[in-house]
Design an enzyme around this catalytic site. Sequence first.
Site, mmCIF file in Angstrom:
data_model
loop_
_atom_site.group_PDB
_atom_site.id
_atom_site.type_symbol
_atom_site.label_atom_id
_atom_site.label_comp_id
_atom_site.label_asym_id
_atom_site.label_seq_id
_atom_site.Cartn_x
_atom_site.Cartn_y
_atom_site.Cartn_z
ATOM 1 N N CYS A 80 0.673 -0.920 -0.353
ATOM 2 C CA CYS A 80 0.050 0.268 -0.147
ATOM 3 C C CYS A 80 0.296 1.402 0.099
ATOM 4 O O CYS A 80 1.236 1.408 1.047
ATOM 5 C CB CYS A 80 -0.935 -0.407 1.077
ATOM 6 S SG CYS A 80 -1.817 1.855 1.151
ATOM 7 N N GLU A 118 -6.188 -8.550 0.690
ATOM 8 C CA GLU A 118 -5.335 -8.032 2.222
ATOM 9 C C GLU A 118 -4.171 -6.873 2.312
ATOM 10 O O GLU A 118 -3.546 -7.270 1.634
ATOM 11 C CB GLU A 118 -5.176 -9.510 2.389
ATOM 12 C CG GLU A 118 -4.416 -9.843 3.570
ATOM 13 C CD GLU A 118 -3.091 -9.655 4.256
ATOM 14 O OE1 GLU A 118 -2.618 -9.837 5.063
ATOM 15 O OE2 GLU A 118 -2.181 -9.106 2.827
ATOM 16 N N ARG A 169 -2.673 -11.736 14.520
ATOM 17 C CA ARG A 169 -2.199 -11.258 12.929
ATOM 18 C C ARG A 169 -3.577 -10.449 12.437
ATOM 19 O O ARG A 169 -4.170 -11.505 11.843
ATOM 20 C CB ARG A 169 -1.641 -11.914 12.189
ATOM 21 C CG ARG A 169 -0.991 -12.173 10.838
ATOM 22 C CD ARG A 169 -0.401 -13.154 10.151
ATOM 23 N NE ARG A 169 -0.196 -12.547 9.192
ATOM 24 C CZ ARG A 169 1.861 -12.537 8.950
ATOM 25 N NH1 ARG A 169 2.199 -12.039 10.581
ATOM 26 N NH2 ARG A 169 1.705 -11.686 7.882
ATOM 27 N N ARG A 171 -5.314 -8.732 10.327
ATOM 28 C CA ARG A 171 -5.240 -7.668 9.040
ATOM 29 C C ARG A 171 -7.122 -7.574 8.531
ATOM 30 O O ARG A 171 -7.381 -7.614 8.808
ATOM 31 C CB ARG A 171 -4.778 -9.089 7.799
ATOM 32 C CG ARG A 171 -3.175 -9.557 7.842
ATOM 33 C CD ARG A 171 -2.729 -8.522 7.715
ATOM 34 N NE ARG A 171 -1.251 -8.831 7.891
ATOM 35 C CZ ARG A 171 -0.169 -8.478 9.304
ATOM 36 N NH1 ARG A 171 -0.851 -8.820 10.508
ATOM 37 N NH2 ARG A 171 1.763 -8.624 8.879
#
Length: 462
Positions: A80, A118, A169, A171
């Site tokens: 990103c 993701e 984790r 996401r």
Amino acid sequence: MAEQPARFSFVDLFAGIGGFAAVLRGYGGKPVYSVEIDKRAAKVYELNWGHSPLGDITKDANDEVMAVPAHDILAAGFPCQPFSKSGAQRGMDETRGTLFWNILKIIEAHHPTVVLLENVRNLAGPRHFHEWQVVVESLRAQGYRVSETPAVFSPHLLPLEAGGRPHVRERVFITATYDPDDLMGGVDPMPAVENRSLRGGEEWDLEADLPLDPEHEVEGFGLGDDERAWIDAWDEWVRVLRAIHQSEAQRVGEKARRLPGFPVWVDAWVHEDDLLIPEGTPSWKANFLRKNSALYTAHRDAFEEWIERHGVRDFPPSRRKFEWQAQDTATLWECVMQMRPSGIRAKRATHLPALVAITQTSIVGTRERRVSPREAARLQGLPDNFEFGDQPASATYRQLGNGVNVGAVWHVLREHVMRDEAILKTTEAGRRIFSAVVTDSPQSPDDVMESVVRDGQTRASD
């Protein structure tokens, strides 16, 4: 695993070592294109999935070239880069120069039935609201039904029997279904998943649920003498302060206080009478300095004896910092620890923090070593027959830290397909996807992962 007719086709962008490939193959999909620019990751991908994805998406999908074939599902754990701040109304022009723009070029050319993206949790945070808005509005401009509310999920929220892992984790997932006719009447959909536990309050058991390898010594992953000295020192500090609290509690007939939950920093230990906070110090830091000063003032003699005994002021700066998040755990050697730039952090050994692509590999106190590459692969939902070749462990850690968790992706895709069932069942491709993902597949990826990987490795050896 015998060759089965493909249920749907997919492309795997920014493919890494193949977390998305594991899920989509597990659901019966056939890859028609994959791409990964990192040579080592591409080699691991080839070892396990039968072909090399080595390439450059910017050369395969741009204004002049579209080398990506048509497909049913597009999956991408995309980097990103920041977009401009001029407003999402510029559409694809605003994403030009970013890798998301190359994804959009593929979507514009083929309009796959389902898009599964993701990214790191922060993409959905307030500092990146603009980037999030650009992604959502760009997909909507291409005719996709996509939720404006982020879908944030972590494998530790899933039951073990559904592919969950003791691995925190978080996401963000962006899931979209092609709906050019707006069959749902413009209603903004809910995210495919919610950031909540599906375990019914059950606590993880890292030892059994991962599981941890039984060996205390795994070559190359033990602790150095300095690391042991740092842990032993802070372990004694925990025991000293806990004993002080218990003595105080017995004297007044009250319950003993817990250890401080704020980060402690030896360099900030000054008597309250000598504490100076410079003008302009941020409020969070001023509060941090006051708490450390008060803690030191209350226990100065015991702390100074501890500092002298272990030579703590000679520790590296980051090892003079400590954060206890292990509640009533008896000793550091029963905790999970991380040697972070911000200090040594100790947590209860129920689950592990997120794998990252840098050198913060968790230390399992009961094993007196770091998490092994095989244990790290299990954290990401990859079976024990998944191969990493002869590459250095540092490369394996980095690839796993950059990868997606198989169980989380399996769950998110399944929930998305069930959410958009009505739209999917209006097209032939959508019906195939729904049947493969919901009707004919097990709830857990663990039921098929070993055979899926074995099948890919067979193709690689042919």
